[in-house]
Design an enzyme around this catalytic site. Structure first.
Site, PDB file in Angstrom:
ATOM      1  CG  ASP A  86      -1.875   1.139   1.195  1.00  0.00           C
ATOM      2  OD1 ASP A  86      -2.371   1.466   0.286  1.00  0.00           O
ATOM      3  OD2 ASP A  86      -2.025   1.577   2.357  1.00  0.00           O
TER       4      ASP A  86
ATOM      5  CG  ASP B 167      -1.890   7.238   1.127  1.00  0.00           C
ATOM      6  OD1 ASP B 167      -1.533   8.673   1.314  1.00  0.00           O
ATOM      7  OD2 ASP B 167      -2.292   6.628   0.119  1.00  0.00           O
TER       8      ASP B 167
END
Length: 344
Positions: A135, A137
């Site tokens: 991922d 963020d």
């Protein structure tokens, strides 16, 4: 009186019985021969448990005590250290115990001790991993980028609350994303570059990605964030793949809308499967790393799923949980060759 028990494996039972009885008679002893059916050993239920944390006195003692309390047998142990970070690898036999329950109990104990833990089946651990998906963020980068955009647009509090609710799984990701992006309407596109220039990579991320690439991994970022930033990360880190939501821009400003299909949890999982299929990599050879509810499906379906600095909703389904300070510990979990681990 003298008694001796002997267990022997023989080829010709009748012949051996006759010869033993003859020899026993010559020395004046009584002998009794009884067929013995060897009981097969119970098949072992082997798992590899990797403990990560800052080195301190008593770590091995504390963890082995936890295994003892849970009735888990330790087959072997190995330890490696890198500056302050220590990695302890236990091969354990769970017997008939439920792996999910053991993982949950060990995770709680590790958290109490200030340690991170990853638990994977020995068969999976031994399988060569070939694709790792991050991922973006709060995983590869320290910030939640949409919150940074919101601050620039003067709607920081509203967007942060929506972000937190989405991360906890309290509201649907698509609903939350569309509402947050709507609040960004009118933001100049120059702000995106300004934000990218100031966001920080998670400590150790650049070194870890470099080592993964040198070790032959395909490395991807698949994010529910925005493609402007995933594309920049791909360029900066030399990633193989980058996917994110595309912000619609007209006349140099954000319109408050997203172009194309929204990357939510199911779309993330689909993209990971698509990358693996394209590269000819089986799901068992995929590693997924994320921090929020939107990462749940890709983490559940990967051969090894890591909850990174994550919410409880993700920790409960992941194979392991790693805190922000220990991202580089993935090198040990993945058993990167020593020459690559030294670079992390």
């Amino acid at each position: 009186m003298f008694v001796m028990f002997i267990v022997a494996e023989v080829d010709d039972e009748v012949c051996v019985k006759r010869e033993v009885e003859r020899a026993a008679g010559e020395v004046g002893v009584h002998v009794s021969l009884t067929p013995f059916q060897r009981r097969e050993k119970a098949e072992k239920n082997l798992y590899v448990v990797t403990i990560l944390g800052k080195d301190r006195v008593g770590i091995v003692r504390d963890i082995t005590r936890a295994f003892l309390d849970f009735g888990i047998n330790i087959e072997r142990t190995s330890l490696t250290a890198r500056e302050e970070l220590i990695s302890i690898e236990f091969l354990v036999d769970l017997g008939q115990r439920d792996a999910a329950e053991v993982r949950k109990r060990l995770r709680r104990e590790a958290e109490r001790l200030g340690l991170d833990i990853v638990m994977q089946p020995y068969s999976t651990f031994n399988r060569e991993k070939r694709l790792i998906v991050f991922d973006m963020d709060s995983t590869l980068v320290e910030a939640e980028i949409i919150d940074e955009l919101a601050k620039e647009a003067g709607v920081g509090d509203e967007v942060s609350k929506l972000t937190e609710r989405a991360m906890r799984g309290e509201i649907g990701f698509k609903e939350a994303l569309e509402e947050r992006v709507r609040l960004l309407k009118g933001l100049p596109v120059e702000v995106l570059e300004r934000i990218y220039s100031r966001i920080k990579l998670t400590e150790g991320a650049k070194e870890l990605v470099r080592s993964l690439k040198e070790a032959g991994y395909k490395v991807a970022v698949v994010s529910g964030g925005f493609s402007y930033f995933t594309d920049r990360l791909k360029e900066e880190l030399g990633l193989d793949y980058a996917f994110g939501n595309e912000l619609e821009i007209e006349n140099g400003r954000l319109t408050g809308r997203i172009k194309g299909r929204i990357i939510d949890a199911s779309e993330k999982a689909r993209i990971v499967e698509e990358i693996a299929r394209k590269e000819g990599i089986s799901p068992e050879n995929v590693v997924a790393v994320g921090d929020g509810a939107n990462d749940r499906l890709m983490i559940e379906r990967a051969g090894l799923g890591i909850a990174f600095n994550a919410k409880e909703v993700l920790k409960d389904v992941a194979d392991g949980s790693i805190s922000k300070e220990n991202l580089v510990g993935l090198a040990s979990v993945l058993k990167l060759p020593a020459e690559f681990r030294k670079k992390v």
